[in-house]
Design an enzyme around this catalytic site. Structure first.
Site, PDB file in Angstrom:
ATOM      1  N   CYS A   1      -4.335   5.165  -1.801  1.00  0.00           N
ATOM      2  CA  CYS A   1      -5.552   5.913  -1.442  1.00  0.00           C
ATOM      3  C   CYS A   1      -5.610   7.164  -2.312  1.00  0.00           C
ATOM      4  O   CYS A   1      -5.919   8.254  -1.847  1.00  0.00           O
ATOM      5  CB  CYS A   1      -5.594   6.252   0.046  1.00  0.00           C
ATOM      6  SG  CYS A   1      -4.168   7.162   0.663  1.00  0.00           S
TER       7      CYS A   1
ATOM      8  N   ASP B   1       0.882  -1.164   0.000  1.00  0.00           N
ATOM      9  CA  ASP B   1       0.000   0.000   0.000  1.00  0.00           C
ATOM     10  C   ASP B   1       0.922   1.218   0.000  1.00  0.00           C
ATOM     11  O   ASP B   1       1.325   1.709   1.045  1.00  0.00           O
ATOM     12  CB  ASP B   1      -0.900  -0.025   1.234  1.00  0.00           C
ATOM     13  CG  ASP B   1      -1.870   1.135   1.268  1.00  0.00           C
ATOM     14  OD1 ASP B   1      -2.548   1.365   0.259  1.00  0.00           O
ATOM     15  OD2 ASP B   1      -1.945   1.814   2.317  1.00  0.00           O
TER      16      ASP B   1
END
Length: 438
Positions: free
Chosen positions: A378, A326
């Site tokens: 994100c 991530d």
């Protein structure tokens, strides 16, 4: 300190230090210990001004000769707070909005500007708090309407469409939902929900993600017994879904290469029933410490919080059944949580894909044959998402797309292997791609 003073102090701190909005506000609130009502209003004012700063400055600029950004910060922030209340908070008397902004300037030792602030806000009020939208370039008008800088609107137009750019900008306004991940090793969903309700929170079950609760009226999260006892942890539904997409099973070995503060590692460990091994890395020891603290609070003994550079291969750690990266990103998918992200420059955003490619390139070296690699951000920006994955697959013929399974498949679409989640769907903006080593 009352609500307006708290918001004023936090906004000035943001202006001077440029730190994260949530950390800045938390520091101010914890230092002053306000009532719950003042805490809520201060938060509303603080985030509201950050979200609408561009709109507020545009509206006020019609009533002054100099640009708002040329004013002393104390004067500019006081006027923004006043204008925000006049425009968006119908429950506050207009006279109070103006008078309290004048008082903020006086108390900040800018007494000489009190008359100026009073005059500008009362002129705005006499005009009916009307905003005359600019004509011409669509981004100028949309920017004033949504508070989103034109550069971000144009980026989203290139990536998606003009209509989508405006919808994304609108979705970044207002406070996002608060989600908790229930720790099934410590409590059932019902037990965690009852604990939260006992502390005064309102709780509903997430429609599609197991062990996920939407919670409101919590007050300070750190004061909740469910948090203190490790029954649940704060984590947006998109972040939970990202961890579930890895598909970790009990007894497996998993690497989380950019893990701090560790929430995705925690979800994977819970799915693995605390059986197996998760190596959770961060570049800095202080942040690796956060992973260890969180794992201890949740009773997840299988997680090892370690320091490590995700872009540099470390042969000593061996290989894993599953690897999650991530990666550091622009955060364009979580602007509603951190409004200051909207002011990132084009240069800052453009510098990220090379870092992301380096991390993903390195991550592939740890994946066992038949193992799973998940790449996520994100961000809502193709250069950080689809373009990185396409570059990677062209470079790595040993890797292939791997369809989502379980909950991830039901939310992201059965048969899909990459997905973009947006705030319009009720999630934080996230991109998730799932791949397998042949």
């Amino acid at each position: 300190m009352k609500a307006r003073e708290l918001a004023f102090a936090a906004l000035l701190k943001m202006d001077r230090a440029g730190s994260y909005s949530n950390l800045t506000l938390d520091a101010v609130l914890e230092g002053e210990k306000p009532s719950e009502a003042d805490r809520r209003l201060a938060s509303q004012l603080f985030y509201g001004v950050l979200e609408r700063k561009l709109t507020l400055d545009y509206a006020l600029s019609r009533y002054m000769k100099q640009k708002p950004e040329k004013l002393d910060p104390e004067v500019q922030v006081a006027m923004e707070l006043g204008a925000y209340q006049l425009l968006y908070l119908s429950g506050i008397p207009q006279s109070a909005a103006v008078n309290e902004s004048v008082n903020l300037v006086k108390r900040s030792k800018k007494r000489s500007a009190a008359g100026f602030v009073n005059g500008v806000l009362r002129s705005f009020l006499r005009d009916g708090c009307r905003i005359v939208l600019p004509e011409g370039d669509w981004t100028a008008r949309a920017s004033v309407e949504t508070g989103m800088p034109p550069e971000i609107l144009r980026l989203w137009e290139r990536d998606y469409s003009r209509d989508m750019a405006v919808k994304l900008a609108e979705s970044c306004l207002g406070r996002p939902p608060l989600h908790f991940r229930v720790n099934p090793l410590r409590a059932s969903v019902q037990e965690a929900a009852e604990s939260l309700k006992a502390d005064g929170a309102e709780v509903t079950l997430h429609e599609t993600i197991p062990n996920c609760l939407e919670v409101s009226h919590t007050g300070s999260v750190a004061g909740l017994k469910a948090f203190q006892q490790g029954l649940a942890a704060v984590q947006d539904s998109a972040s939970q879904l990202c961890a579930l997409a890895v598909g970790a099973k009990p007894g497996e070995r998993v690497f989380d290469l950019c893990a701090a503060p560790g929430s995705k590692s925690f979800v994977m460990a819970q799915e693995m029933k605390n059986q197996g091994e998760i190596l959770a890395f961060d570049l800095y020891e202080s942040r690796a410490g956060l992973i260890r603290q969180g794992a201890e609070r949740l009773g997840l003994s299988m997680i090892q919080g370690r320091t490590g550079d995700a872009s540099q291969y470390d042969p000593s750690i061996g290989m894993a059944d599953r690897v999650l990266c991530d990666v550091p990103c622009s955060g364009l998918g979580i602007i509603r949580r951190k409004p200051e992200i909207r002011w990132k420059t084009a240069e800052e955003i453009a510098a990220l894909p090379p870092i992301q490619r380096a991390i993903l390139d390195n991550a592939a070296r740890y994946v066992k044959p038949g193992g799973i690699l998940v790449y996520s951000t994100c961000s809502l920006h193709r250069a950080e998402n689809e373009d990185v994955v396409q570059w990677f697959l062209e470079r790595h013929p040993e890797m292939e797309p791997a369809p989502f399974e379980g909950t991830a498949a039901s939310v992201c679409g059965s048969g899909n292997w990459q997905a973009t989640l947006t705030p319009m769907d009720g999630f934080d903006g996230f991109f998730i791609a799932r791949m397998r080593r042949r």
